[in-house]
Write a protein that holds these residues in place. Structure first.
Motif, PDB file in Angstrom:
ATOM      1  N   LYS A   1     -17.298 -10.623  24.877  1.00  0.00           N
ATOM      2  CA  LYS A   1     -18.181 -11.210  23.870  1.00  0.00           C
ATOM      3  C   LYS A   1     -18.163 -12.732  23.937  1.00  0.00           C
ATOM      4  O   LYS A   1     -19.210 -13.380  23.946  1.00  0.00           O
ATOM      5  CB  LYS A   1     -17.765 -10.718  22.477  1.00  0.00           C
ATOM      6  CG  LYS A   1     -18.637 -11.211  21.363  1.00  0.00           C
ATOM      7  CD  LYS A   1     -20.023 -10.653  21.502  1.00  0.00           C
ATOM      8  CE  LYS A   1     -20.910 -11.134  20.389  1.00  0.00           C
ATOM      9  NZ  LYS A   1     -22.298 -10.807  20.637  1.00  0.00           N
ATOM     10  N   VAL A   2     -16.975 -13.316  24.001  1.00  0.00           N
ATOM     11  CA  VAL A   2     -16.847 -14.772  24.030  1.00  0.00           C
ATOM     12  C   VAL A   2     -17.444 -15.322  25.328  1.00  0.00           C
ATOM     13  O   VAL A   2     -18.123 -16.348  25.322  1.00  0.00           O
ATOM     14  CB  VAL A   2     -15.365 -15.196  23.858  1.00  0.00           C
ATOM     15  CG1 VAL A   2     -15.177 -16.672  24.096  1.00  0.00           C
ATOM     16  CG2 VAL A   2     -14.886 -14.831  22.456  1.00  0.00           C
ATOM     17  N   TRP A   3     -17.215 -14.645  26.444  1.00  0.00           N
ATOM     18  CA  TRP A   3     -17.779 -15.098  27.715  1.00  0.00           C
ATOM     19  C   TRP A   3     -19.305 -15.049  27.688  1.00  0.00           C
ATOM     20  O   TRP A   3     -19.970 -15.944  28.184  1.00  0.00           O
ATOM     21  CB  TRP A   3     -17.226 -14.263  28.858  1.00  0.00           C
ATOM     22  CG  TRP A   3     -17.727 -14.693  30.197  1.00  0.00           C
ATOM     23  CD1 TRP A   3     -18.533 -14.000  31.033  1.00  0.00           C
ATOM     24  CD2 TRP A   3     -17.469 -15.937  30.854  1.00  0.00           C
ATOM     25  NE1 TRP A   3     -18.788 -14.718  32.166  1.00  0.00           N
ATOM     26  CE2 TRP A   3     -18.147 -15.920  32.087  1.00  0.00           C
ATOM     27  CE3 TRP A   3     -16.731 -17.064  30.524  1.00  0.00           C
ATOM     28  CZ2 TRP A   3     -18.121 -16.983  32.977  1.00  0.00           C
ATOM     29  CZ3 TRP A   3     -16.701 -18.124  31.422  1.00  0.00           C
ATOM     30  CH2 TRP A   3     -17.387 -18.072  32.624  1.00  0.00           C
ATOM     31  N   ALA A   4     -19.861 -13.988  27.097  1.00  0.00           N
ATOM     32  CA  ALA A   4     -21.321 -13.881  26.974  1.00  0.00           C
ATOM     33  C   ALA A   4     -21.874 -15.037  26.141  1.00  0.00           C
ATOM     34  O   ALA A   4     -22.925 -15.600  26.459  1.00  0.00           O
ATOM     35  CB  ALA A   4     -21.707 -12.548  26.359  1.00  0.00           C
ATOM     36  N   MET A   5     -21.167 -15.400  25.082  1.00  0.00           N
ATOM     37  CA  MET A   5     -21.609 -16.513  24.247  1.00  0.00           C
ATOM     38  C   MET A   5     -21.530 -17.829  25.021  1.00  0.00           C
ATOM     39  O   MET A   5     -22.411 -18.676  24.908  1.00  0.00           O
ATOM     40  CB  MET A   5     -20.763 -16.583  22.974  1.00  0.00           C
ATOM     41  CG  MET A   5     -21.009 -15.410  22.034  1.00  0.00           C
ATOM     42  SD  MET A   5     -19.874 -15.360  20.657  1.00  0.00           S
ATOM     43  CE  MET A   5     -20.576 -16.618  19.604  1.00  0.00           C
ATOM     44  N   ALA A   6     -20.478 -17.999  25.826  1.00  0.00           N
ATOM     45  CA  ALA A   6     -20.338 -19.225  26.613  1.00  0.00           C
ATOM     46  C   ALA A   6     -21.438 -19.310  27.672  1.00  0.00           C
ATOM     47  O   ALA A   6     -21.994 -20.380  27.912  1.00  0.00           O
ATOM     48  CB  ALA A   6     -18.966 -19.260  27.274  1.00  0.00           C
ATOM     49  N   LYS A   7     -21.760 -18.187  28.296  1.00  0.00           N
ATOM     50  CA  LYS A   7     -22.820 -18.173  29.306  1.00  0.00           C
ATOM     51  C   LYS A   7     -24.185 -18.453  28.679  1.00  0.00           C
ATOM     52  O   LYS A   7     -25.080 -18.967  29.338  1.00  0.00           O
ATOM     53  CB  LYS A   7     -22.850 -16.823  30.025  1.00  0.00           C
ATOM     54  CG  LYS A   7     -21.778 -16.712  31.083  1.00  0.00           C
ATOM     55  CD  LYS A   7     -21.697 -15.373  31.754  1.00  0.00           C
ATOM     56  CE  LYS A   7     -22.974 -14.798  32.235  1.00  0.00           C
ATOM     57  NZ  LYS A   7     -22.829 -13.507  32.909  1.00  0.00           N
ATOM     58  N   ALA A   8     -24.343 -18.098  27.411  1.00  0.00           N
ATOM     59  CA  ALA A   8     -25.601 -18.339  26.712  1.00  0.00           C
ATOM     60  C   ALA A   8     -25.767 -19.807  26.329  1.00  0.00           C
ATOM     61  O   ALA A   8     -26.809 -20.196  25.814  1.00  0.00           O
ATOM     62  CB  ALA A   8     -25.688 -17.460  25.469  1.00  0.00           C
TER      63      ALA A   8
END
Length: 134
Positions: A34-41
């Protein structure tokens, strides 16, 4: 977000959801995704609102799959979710038409499952902890 901050946020979220998940390692895996997806966004840092939103999404997701839990062939069972994750659509369809299923090779924790079909053999690795009858 730096990798250090990603890990801090993931651990912070994991501590909040570990009771619902039941295992800290699984909670950490979910929160890292979840956190990685937010960072990639493109998020530079996680605000309190974003943190609460991520926490809500991780703890209130609904189970999407409502079909049978295991694919049974004789007395042997493979979880359908595992087949779904490891086989493409064509292989999944073929595996469900299998007339025989057996473990070709085994390690301490996993087995190489072979599905014999009229169209050829389909293989996939499966953890022994989730398969039944092997």
């Amino acid at each position: 977000m730096s990798k250090k901050n990603l890990m801090k946020q993931a651990h912070k979220l994991a501590k909040k959801i570990v009771e619902k998940v039941g295992d800290y390692i699984i909670a950490l895996k979910l929160t890292l995704k979840k956190v990685w997806a937010m960072a990639k966004a493109g998020r530079k840092k996680m605000s309190d609102t974003a943190f609460k939103s991520a926490l809500y999404e991780l703890t209130h997701q609904k189970k999407e799959y409502n079909g049978p839990e295991f694919f049974w062939l004789g007395s042997k069972g493979i979880p359908v979710w595992l087949m779904d994750n490891n086989l493409d659509q064509t292989e999944l369809w073929g595996a469900q038409l299998a007339y025989n299923m057996y473990a070709e090779r085994e390690t301490e924790k996993a087995a190489l499952i072979v599905f014999e079909t009229d169209f050829g053999n389909i293989t996939m690795w499966a953890p022994k902890s989730v398969i039944k009858g092997f």
